[in-house]
Design an enzyme around this catalytic site. Structure first.
Site, short mmCIF file in Angstrom:
data_model
loop_
_atom_site.label_atom_id
_atom_site.label_comp_id
_atom_site.label_asym_id
_atom_site.label_seq_id
_atom_site.Cartn_x
_atom_site.Cartn_y
_atom_site.Cartn_z
N CYS A 103 0.84 -1.20 0.00
CA CYS A 103 0.00 0.00 0.00
C CYS A 103 0.88 1.26 0.00
CB CYS A 103 -0.97 -0.03 1.17
SG CYS A 103 -2.39 1.07 0.94
N HIS A 117 -3.63 -5.43 1.00
CA HIS A 117 -3.47 -5.80 2.41
C HIS A 117 -3.90 -7.25 2.59
CE1 HIS A 117 -2.56 -1.80 3.87
NE2 HIS A 117 -3.60 -1.31 3.23
#
Length: 488
Positions: free
Chosen positions: A329, A427
């Site tokens: 991310c 994630h």
């Protein structure tokens, strides 16, 4: 409702335990927290965002998570401002002073009450959780998560106090005494949490509390460190900041100031082949086998700090010497050539040079992406994860397309230079054994004698059952059921 004498007294973990206990006893429970403040969030099956704690509680209850379980999420961006996420979607940034004044709170109150109403039509019981302390008198008029929510829901309140931090008599008695008469009557029980030592030593204390508070003590829960349930926020990360260890693959997670979704690393922490630790010490990074740049709520600010304190140059130097680097991310964004913020969504900087490890560029623009994903990496079987990010990342110049992952719908994610240099927006990618095997493959010689890959899904189910067993043993569940059925 599990209310608290303060923050981090254990409301979330007790709520998680009760969700599993009620499920075991044949009910259909669901968690609810009107307002949560946390950087550690999760994507629902619908692609919306909620606090991780309520996602964990839903998992313990055996149901899919939903935004109705946490309709209002505040994600801190600085000491004074937070992003406000309502019903799973960001609605803007708010100054803390403005947010906690009365203006605008009635609309938010209306939304969280509607979410609760929808939830209780589908589940029973609702395991509600308060936030922080129930006795913050200066915030009482604008409260939408503690006693005002308990009144709306007509909830029985159980007050959780943390005996480990000291002052439990004053904090429990004071929390009750400071309520008005209506709210005081709603508090039906006291739960003492995190007790260390022989429980018999608190028999007198239990009686004293009941005498002065006129409320029964429903249980004294011993402190535990051998049951592992995902944490609500990064309170304990510093306890994991340890140096490299011989005989295992050393994985260093860069300790960012605004780290988010640190639960990405829970599986690696328990993989017998790996020693994982958090650090921003340059020597530790140089001595690690794998460096992971984690997610962050403020990519540019954390990137600036890495460049200022020398960590950015150390990561580049370590990679040149053979260390693997993985970005997740915000960490993926940092690994690129630059991060641009033309609309100043994150702050004053318009552009910040990246680490230059991946031929990509990120522009902080567009809507926030929140979704659960199914994907493959190379010829791997299907894997699962979720995305929560702002920003669009594209390749630079004449660089070839080299996505790390292919989604089940054909979209691509991330960039892979090699098995030792890659980035992704996903994630939970490290919850998948095939991907862990991929990043550990360059260190096969080092882990020849290691055990089997870690089955995280089975581990979590086991831990929820162990938590339920521990809490059930020390709570008077018969009394709790009497209270919930109106026979108190």
């Amino acid at each position: 409702m599990l209310a608290g004498t303060g923050s981090d007294v254990g409301k979330s973990i007790v709520a998680t335990a009760l969700c599993r206990i009620f499920k075991q006893d044949g009910y259909q429970p669901a968690p609810f927290k009107a307002q949560n403040m946390a950087l550690n969030s999760y994507a629902t099956p619908e692609g919306l965002e909620i606090g991780r704690a309520q996602a964990v509680q839903a998992e313990a209850a055996g149901i899919p998570c939903h935004t109705d379980m946490n309709p209002l999420l505040l994600k801190p961006q600085s000491d004074h401002t937070s992003q406000v996420v309502l019903n799973g979607r960001p609605i803007g940034n708010r100054d803390a002073y403005d947010y906690f004044r009365k203006e605008g709170k009635e609309q938010l109150r209306h939304e969280v009450c509607k979410a609760f109403d929808r939830l209780r039509q589908r589940f029973n019981p609702i395991v509600m959780e308060g936030a922080g302390s129930i006795s913050e008198l200066n915030l009482k008029d604008s409260d939408i998560v503690n006693m005002s929510m308990a009144r709306y829901a007509d909830a029985d309140v159980m007050l959780v106090g943390d005996i480990d931090r000291g002052g439990v008599f004053a904090s429990v008695y004071g929390s009750i005494a400071l309520q008005d008469e209506e709210d005081r009557k709603r508090i039906k029980g006291i739960i003492i949490n995190k007790f260390r030592g022989d429980l018999r030593l608190f028999d007198k204390g239990r009686q004293i509390l009941e005498d002065i508070c006129k409320v029964p003590v429903l249980g004294v829960i011993p402190y535990f460190n051998d049951i592992h349930v995902e944490e609500e926020d990064s309170v304990d990360i510093m306890t994991k900041a340890m140096k490299a260890e011989r005989g295992k693959v050393n994985v260093a997670v860069v300790l960012l100031r605004h780290i988010s979704n640190f639960t990405d690393f829970n599986v690696l922490e328990r993989d017998s082949r790996v020693h994982l630790f958090y650090t921003n010490n340059t020597d530790d990074l140089l001595n690690s086998d794998i460096i992971i740049l984690p997610g962050t709520k403020s990519t540019i600010a954390d990137l600036y700090e890495l460049r200022r304190n020398g960590v950015a140059q150390t990561i580049i130097q370590a990679h040149r010497k053979g260390t693997s680097v993985l970005g997740i991310c915000g960490g993926y964004q940092m690994m690129g050539m630059e991060v641009c913020d033309p609309h100043h969504l994150e702050g004053e900087w318009t552009r910040m040079p990246g680490l230059g490890l991946l031929p990509v560029k990120t522009v902080m623009d567009g809507d926030k992406t929140t979704r659960q994903v199914v994907f493959t990496v190379g010829d791997s079987p299907s894997m699962k994860g979720y995305e929560i990010h702002v920003g669009v990342t594209t390749t630079t110049g004449e660089s070839p397309e080299a996505p790390l992952a292919i989604m089940d719908g054909g979209q691509t994610d991330g960039y892979k230079v090699s098995n030792k240099c890659m980035g992704t927006y996903i994630h939970g990618i490290l919850d998948n054994a095939p991907f862990i095997d991929l990043i550990l493959q360059p260190f096969a010689d080092k882990i020849k004698e290691a055990g089997k890959p870690f089955d995280y899904a089975a581990f979590k189910e086991q831990q929820y059952d162990l938590l339920a067993e521990h809490v059930r043993k020390h709570l008077d569940m018969n009394k709790i059921y009497q209270i919930l059925k109106g026979n108190d």
